[in-house]
Design a protein around this motif. Structure first.
Motif, mmCIF file in Angstrom:
data_model
loop_
_atom_site.group_PDB
_atom_site.id
_atom_site.type_symbol
_atom_site.label_atom_id
_atom_site.label_comp_id
_atom_site.label_asym_id
_atom_site.label_seq_id
_atom_site.Cartn_x
_atom_site.Cartn_y
_atom_site.Cartn_z
ATOM 1 N N PRO A 1 8.181 7.752 -4.723
ATOM 2 C CA PRO A 1 9.195 7.348 -3.716
ATOM 3 C C PRO A 1 10.289 6.091 -3.338
ATOM 4 O O PRO A 1 10.800 5.957 -2.953
ATOM 5 N N ALA A 2 8.880 5.667 -2.476
ATOM 6 C CA ALA A 2 9.032 4.299 -1.783
ATOM 7 C C ALA A 2 8.880 3.274 -3.118
ATOM 8 O O ALA A 2 10.097 2.811 -2.255
ATOM 9 N N LYS A 3 8.376 3.277 -3.605
ATOM 10 C CA LYS A 3 8.777 2.109 -4.231
ATOM 11 C C LYS A 3 10.283 2.430 -5.010
ATOM 12 O O LYS A 3 10.296 1.469 -5.840
ATOM 13 N N ILE A 4 10.277 3.747 -5.998
ATOM 14 C CA ILE A 4 11.420 2.900 -6.360
ATOM 15 C C ILE A 4 12.491 2.994 -5.100
ATOM 16 O O ILE A 4 13.692 2.308 -5.622
ATOM 17 N N LEU A 5 12.817 3.698 -4.428
ATOM 18 C CA LEU A 5 13.732 3.180 -2.968
ATOM 19 C C LEU A 5 13.294 1.327 -2.901
ATOM 20 O O LEU A 5 14.691 1.053 -2.526
ATOM 21 N N LEU B 1 1.177 -0.746 -0.011
ATOM 22 C CA LEU B 1 0.094 0.060 -0.491
ATOM 23 C C LEU B 1 0.434 1.536 -0.113
ATOM 24 O O LEU B 1 0.593 2.271 -1.114
ATOM 25 N N ILE B 2 1.513 1.402 0.948
ATOM 26 C CA ILE B 2 2.674 2.407 0.962
ATOM 27 C C ILE B 2 3.520 2.600 -0.446
ATOM 28 O O ILE B 2 3.321 4.199 -0.972
ATOM 29 N N THR B 3 3.696 1.852 -0.826
ATOM 30 C CA THR B 3 4.792 1.765 -2.333
ATOM 31 C C THR B 3 3.599 2.544 -3.206
ATOM 32 O O THR B 3 4.173 2.918 -4.412
ATOM 33 N N THR B 4 2.290 1.506 -3.502
ATOM 34 C CA THR B 4 1.916 2.314 -4.716
ATOM 35 C C THR B 4 1.074 3.949 -4.468
ATOM 36 O O THR B 4 1.265 4.705 -5.744
ATOM 37 N N PHE B 5 1.218 4.036 -2.812
ATOM 38 C CA PHE B 5 0.234 5.588 -3.052
ATOM 39 C C PHE B 5 1.504 6.787 -2.807
ATOM 40 O O PHE B 5 1.201 7.972 -2.843
ATOM 41 N N PHE B 6 2.269 6.264 -2.324
ATOM 42 C CA PHE B 6 4.115 7.159 -2.495
ATOM 43 C C PHE B 6 4.866 6.573 -3.233
ATOM 44 O O PHE B 6 5.548 5.412 -3.014
#
Lengths: 109, 131
Positions: A34-38, A27-32
């Motif tokens: 930069p977290a996905k890229i990190l 959920l965090i990487t879907t909505f945010f």
């Protein structure tokens, strides 16, 4: 197995807790973004380090890493992110704390 | 066309997913095999022959048995057994029956929780008595 458990089906509650733990990073990487890229960068490093540890440095390592990175970091990112986080928590013995906490709060002797 | 099929039938998505997981697992098994053989025999011709022979047997001929075995090995290596032991033995059942004599040590989360409740109740009763 459920005879010891008088107030609710604790096995499903614990499995549900694991699913929630696995869903939070997705959920965090879907909505945010930069977290996905990190997380993608971290997972690329983890995959490459694992392959290099098993195969040594060489062209074959680059090829195998590229195949694994395509599947694990890009095509099925959400699935492998969940598995990676669960593996991380397993390594830190965090899931034992989750089981202990749920058992303490929900299963009253 | 392929995307339309994937959207219409979730089964195709599942087939695609399991096919990819199978490939990833096979690559990991091959890497483990290569690493193991190289550690024992070095990087000579014999090691490549052995990798080829064992690779064919494990990855293609007997994959139905070696795939699940490798998956189980990975899960055990990551410490899933510790979680199972925690669930079925450490936190299962609750505290043992209280016997006369020495008090038993804290045996489980339920036991600790009950003792904390008992301690809270005792301190509350003491406070009331002091008044």
């Amino acid at each position: 197995m459920f005879g010891m458990n008088e107030k609710g089906n604790i096995l499903f509650i614990i499995i549900g807790a694991f699913v929630v733990l696995a869903l939070i990073p997705v959920l965090i990487t879907t909505f945010f973004w930069p977290a996905k890229i990190l997380m993608q960068i971290i997972m690329i490093f983890v995959v490459y380090t694992t392959v290099r540890g098993l195969m040594g440095s060489g062209n074959l390592t680059i090829i195998i890493s590229a195949i694994l990175i395509y599947f694990m970091v890009f095509k099925w990112f959400e699935v492998f992110l969940s598995l990676y986080i669960l593996q991380l928590l397993l390594g830190l013995q965090f899931l034992s704390v989750v089981i202990w906490g749920i058992g303490t709060n929900l299963r009253k002797g | 066309m392929n995307e339309i099929f994937l959207n219409l039938f979730p089964m195709f998505f599942l087939f695609d997913f399991f096919a990819d997981i199978n490939l990833i697992l096979k690559i990991f098994v091959l890497m483990t095999l290569v690493s193991w053989v190289r550690n024992h025999l070095g990087t000579g011709a014999l090691s490549w022959i052995l990798i080829g022979a064992m690779g064919y047997f494990i990855l293609f001929d007997g994959w139905a048995i070696f795939g699940p075995i490798y998956l189980l090995y990975m899960l055990l290596m990551f410490g899933v057994s510790a979680v199972l032991i925690d669930f079925f033995f450490i936190s299962a059942g609750g505290p043992p029956q209280q016997e006369e004599g020495m008090e038993s040590p804290v045996s489980s989360g339920v036991d600790l929780s009950n003792r904390m409740k008992g301690a809270h109740a005792a301190s509350a009763a003491q406070r009331i008595l002091r008044r």
